[in-house]
Motif scaffolding. Structure first.
Motif, mmCIF file in Angstrom:
data_model
loop_
_atom_site.group_PDB
_atom_site.id
_atom_site.type_symbol
_atom_site.label_atom_id
_atom_site.label_comp_id
_atom_site.label_asym_id
_atom_site.label_seq_id
_atom_site.Cartn_x
_atom_site.Cartn_y
_atom_site.Cartn_z
ATOM 1 N N ARG B 96 0.831 -1.212 0.000
ATOM 2 C CA ARG B 96 0.000 0.000 0.000
ATOM 3 C C ARG B 96 0.860 1.255 0.000
ATOM 4 O O ARG B 96 0.566 2.211 -0.710
ATOM 5 C CB ARG B 96 -0.907 -0.004 1.231
ATOM 6 C CG ARG B 96 -1.678 1.292 1.439
ATOM 7 C CD ARG B 96 -2.591 1.183 2.654
ATOM 8 N NE ARG B 96 -3.401 2.376 2.854
ATOM 9 C CZ ARG B 96 -3.156 3.319 3.761
ATOM 10 N NH1 ARG B 96 -2.108 3.218 4.567
ATOM 11 N NH2 ARG B 96 -3.954 4.354 3.880
ATOM 12 N N ALA B 106 -2.308 -1.670 -10.020
ATOM 13 C CA ALA B 106 -2.762 -0.965 -8.827
ATOM 14 C C ALA B 106 -2.479 0.527 -8.952
ATOM 15 O O ALA B 106 -3.287 1.368 -8.572
ATOM 16 C CB ALA B 106 -2.067 -1.516 -7.586
ATOM 17 N N ALA B 107 -1.332 0.872 -9.516
ATOM 18 C CA ALA B 107 -0.920 2.278 -9.560
ATOM 19 C C ALA B 107 -1.537 3.047 -10.721
ATOM 20 O O ALA B 107 -1.710 4.259 -10.630
ATOM 21 C CB ALA B 107 0.600 2.375 -9.644
ATOM 22 N N GLY B 159 -8.559 -3.523 -7.020
ATOM 23 C CA GLY B 159 -9.490 -2.589 -6.388
ATOM 24 C C GLY B 159 -9.201 -2.425 -4.913
ATOM 25 O O GLY B 159 -9.262 -1.315 -4.373
ATOM 26 N N ALA B 160 -8.836 -3.521 -4.254
ATOM 27 C CA ALA B 160 -8.600 -3.473 -2.809
ATOM 28 C C ALA B 160 -7.417 -2.569 -2.476
ATOM 29 O O ALA B 160 -7.491 -1.737 -1.563
ATOM 30 C CB ALA B 160 -8.367 -4.880 -2.275
ATOM 31 N N GLN B 162 -6.034 -0.199 -4.344
ATOM 32 C CA GLN B 162 -6.343 1.195 -4.700
ATOM 33 C C GLN B 162 -7.223 1.836 -3.635
ATOM 34 O O GLN B 162 -7.007 2.986 -3.245
ATOM 35 C CB GLN B 162 -7.063 1.259 -6.048
ATOM 36 C CG GLN B 162 -6.163 1.013 -7.241
ATOM 37 C CD GLN B 162 -6.874 1.305 -8.557
ATOM 38 O OE1 GLN B 162 -7.973 1.845 -8.567
ATOM 39 N NE2 GLN B 162 -6.240 0.959 -9.659
ATOM 40 N N LEU B 163 -8.222 1.081 -3.173
ATOM 41 C CA LEU B 163 -9.113 1.604 -2.142
ATOM 42 C C LEU B 163 -8.329 1.841 -0.849
ATOM 43 O O LEU B 163 -8.453 2.898 -0.226
ATOM 44 C CB LEU B 163 -10.259 0.613 -1.924
ATOM 45 C CG LEU B 163 -11.387 0.997 -0.969
ATOM 46 C CD1 LEU B 163 -11.999 2.344 -1.333
ATOM 47 C CD2 LEU B 163 -12.468 -0.078 -0.945
ATOM 48 N N ARG B 165 -5.256 2.538 -0.526
ATOM 49 C CA ARG B 165 -4.387 3.708 -0.683
ATOM 50 C C ARG B 165 -5.155 5.012 -0.622
ATOM 51 O O ARG B 165 -4.596 6.056 -0.271
ATOM 52 C CB ARG B 165 -3.646 3.634 -2.028
ATOM 53 C CG ARG B 165 -2.501 2.653 -2.015
ATOM 54 C CD ARG B 165 -1.872 2.505 -3.400
ATOM 55 N NE ARG B 165 -0.757 1.565 -3.362
ATOM 56 C CZ ARG B 165 -0.235 0.988 -4.434
ATOM 57 N NH1 ARG B 165 -0.711 1.255 -5.636
ATOM 58 N NH2 ARG B 165 0.765 0.156 -4.317
ATOM 59 N N SER B 166 -6.423 4.979 -0.978
ATOM 60 C CA SER B 166 -7.216 6.208 -1.018
ATOM 61 C C SER B 166 -7.835 6.540 0.324
ATOM 62 O O SER B 166 -8.206 7.693 0.567
ATOM 63 C CB SER B 166 -8.313 6.083 -2.075
ATOM 64 O OG SER B 166 -7.738 5.913 -3.358
ATOM 65 N N LEU B 167 -7.961 5.540 1.208
ATOM 66 C CA LEU B 167 -8.546 5.766 2.524
ATOM 67 C C LEU B 167 -7.485 6.332 3.450
ATOM 68 O O LEU B 167 -6.385 5.788 3.555
ATOM 69 C CB LEU B 167 -9.099 4.456 3.091
ATOM 70 C CG LEU B 167 -10.281 3.851 2.310
ATOM 71 C CD1 LEU B 167 -10.600 2.449 2.818
ATOM 72 C CD2 LEU B 167 -11.515 4.742 2.401
ATOM 73 N N THR B 168 -7.819 7.429 4.149
ATOM 74 C CA THR B 168 -6.817 8.048 5.022
ATOM 75 C C THR B 168 -6.743 7.352 6.378
ATOM 76 O O THR B 168 -5.782 7.567 7.114
ATOM 77 C CB THR B 168 -7.117 9.549 5.227
ATOM 78 O OG1 THR B 168 -8.485 9.706 5.569
ATOM 79 C CG2 THR B 168 -6.834 10.325 3.968
ATOM 80 N N ASP B 169 -7.736 6.537 6.701
ATOM 81 C CA ASP B 169 -7.719 5.830 7.984
ATOM 82 C C ASP B 169 -6.986 4.492 7.815
ATOM 83 O O ASP B 169 -7.474 3.586 7.145
ATOM 84 C CB ASP B 169 -9.169 5.595 8.434
ATOM 85 C CG ASP B 169 -9.270 4.783 9.710
ATOM 86 O OD1 ASP B 169 -8.263 4.159 10.109
ATOM 87 O OD2 ASP B 169 -10.356 4.761 10.304
ATOM 88 N N LEU B 172 -8.896 1.245 8.742
ATOM 89 C CA LEU B 172 -9.894 0.889 7.740
ATOM 90 C C LEU B 172 -9.214 0.293 6.508
ATOM 91 O O LEU B 172 -9.667 -0.711 5.944
ATOM 92 C CB LEU B 172 -10.711 2.130 7.372
ATOM 93 C CG LEU B 172 -11.950 1.900 6.524
ATOM 94 C CD1 LEU B 172 -12.929 0.980 7.227
ATOM 95 C CD2 LEU B 172 -12.616 3.237 6.202
ATOM 96 N N ALA B 175 -8.313 -3.168 7.252
ATOM 97 C CA ALA B 175 -9.505 -4.028 7.280
ATOM 98 C C ALA B 175 -9.910 -4.411 5.857
ATOM 99 O O ALA B 175 -10.269 -5.569 5.590
ATOM 100 C CB ALA B 175 -10.654 -3.309 7.992
ATOM 101 N N VAL B 176 -9.830 -3.450 4.945
ATOM 102 C CA VAL B 176 -10.186 -3.738 3.546
ATOM 103 C C VAL B 176 -9.209 -4.751 2.954
ATOM 104 O O VAL B 176 -9.611 -5.688 2.243
ATOM 105 C CB VAL B 176 -10.200 -2.440 2.712
ATOM 106 C CG1 VAL B 176 -10.287 -2.751 1.228
ATOM 107 C CG2 VAL B 176 -11.362 -1.538 3.140
#
Lengths: 212, 212
Positions: B96, B106-107, B159-160, B162-163, B165-169, B172, B175-176
């Motif tokens: 990540r 992914a990138a 997708g996992a 990328q998601l 990397r986009s979540l700031t938490d 979370l 967990a994804v």
DNA sequence: TGTACATCAGTGAACGCGCGTTCACTGATGTAC
DNA sequence: TGTACATCAGTGAACGCGCGTTCACTGATGTAC
């Protein structure tokens, strides 16, 4: 006032909406401020009366796009049926060929991942609001239990449509979308432990209940 | 010859490799030709002695990155164990936070989807070679049967990350990633009908066979 | 009722900068004689 | 053995262009008196 009282607010909304389409179509780095303003019927100079910087617009667009997606999920029929029809659209060839009218995550997620903190924070809260909406619909008793499962399915469909868009062979693209629909449905079946209508064996029982 | 005989070829390879890192780090639109050449220890002017255009370099980078990924998959231990260890790396916090050293899909996948035909064709054949490699490892008897299942799992993990990397938490995000590892493992379990070692119930039987 | 001024969303030219691309040139080494 | 020329990967300045951003200005309408 020489303009009706919410004229400026209306312009701002118009910029955010048309920028949503443009960014999803051409990418964040691929869309210039002058083009974004022309899309909204304005000239580049007015941009900074509405947004502090291009970054701030991008964050506002991300928040707006996820809000629209959440609202569209909220307006679907209740339970799994609604979610399934959303998934059918999401994983369709039509969605594949219309990124500008489609999911912002599908179109922009790797650019969002490289984006500013403001953009990623807007994305994070938007996604959480959306997944909580879906979780509440699937598991009204205990939404928190399925939230991460919903995010997992979301990740799956984002990757699927991005992959389908990148493959030049349309048959292969369709195969990936169809396979991903099955995968998403199966993972949701498992994530929702006692489904309100357990789609395969009990529809008759449910309908009888309704008829009584 | 004033340069050793494959000097130019070596420069070309160096450009493609360092451009791989830069593009995955800053995006395609976010990486300029001058920067890409400086990364390879050269100046901008030499670029067009190696590539017809930036687009051609991008297509070459995509092909090279997928080749490297395929080779890294090919060098893993046989069977599900190898694939699982790949998935553990792929869905890790380390991956990540290091896009430049990570998966090109992914990138860059949404930028590839918007890319030139040359880029998308290079991507398509690279992905097919990679998924056929994995399919052959999972199902040596009938690789074609699991190819699309492999692509579905690939979409899921793209997708996992990328998601994530986009979540700031970060919690979370983790967990994804963890949920997606479970999802990927489960979908693979189902896709490979008679596994060479059916990971949960039969390892003892298999080991006894080996010991005999 | 008429005139002077204030307000402010939007205009359009300009800023410096980096973009992708071109090109005349460099300089190290090879070949010809 | 020595000199003239060919080769060619790489240099670095320049091309026109669009980028994000700034700013003096416009012009329609409101308010003050």
């Amino acid at each position: 006032m020489r303009y009706e009282k919410d004229h400026k607010h209306a312009s701002r909304m118009r910029i955010i909406e048309s920028a949503g389409r443009r960014l999803k179509r051409d990418g964040i780095d691929g869309s210039g401020v002058a083009t974004l303003m022309a899309d909204a019927g304005l000239t580049n100079g007015a941009f900074y009366a509405h947004f502090e910087s291009k970054d701030h617009l991008v964050a506002a667009v991300v928040a707006d796009q996820l809000r629209v997606q959440r609202e569209s999920l909220a307006s679907l029929p209740a339970g799994r049926e609604g979610i399934d029809s959303f998934l059918r659209w999401y994983l369709s060839l039509e969605h594949r060929s219309n990124p500008a009218e489609g999911c912002p995550s599908a179109a922009l997620l790797d650019e969002i991942a490289r984006g500013s903190d403001a953009t990623r924070n807007a994305y994070t809260s938007g996604v959480l609001a959306m997944s909580d909406e879906v979780a509440a619909r699937l598991s009204p008793g205990d939404p928190a239990a399925v939230r991460v499962a919903v995010l997992g399915v979301f990740a799956l469909v984002i990757g699927a449509i991005q992959l389908a868009r990148s493959l030049t062979d349309p048959n292969l693209a369709r195969a990936v979308l169809d396979q991903s629909f099955k995968n998403a449905a199966e993972l949701l079946d498992e994530a929702v432990p006692s489904p309100p209508a357990s789609r395969k064996r009990k529809p008759v029982a449910r309908r009888r209940t309704e008829a009584e």
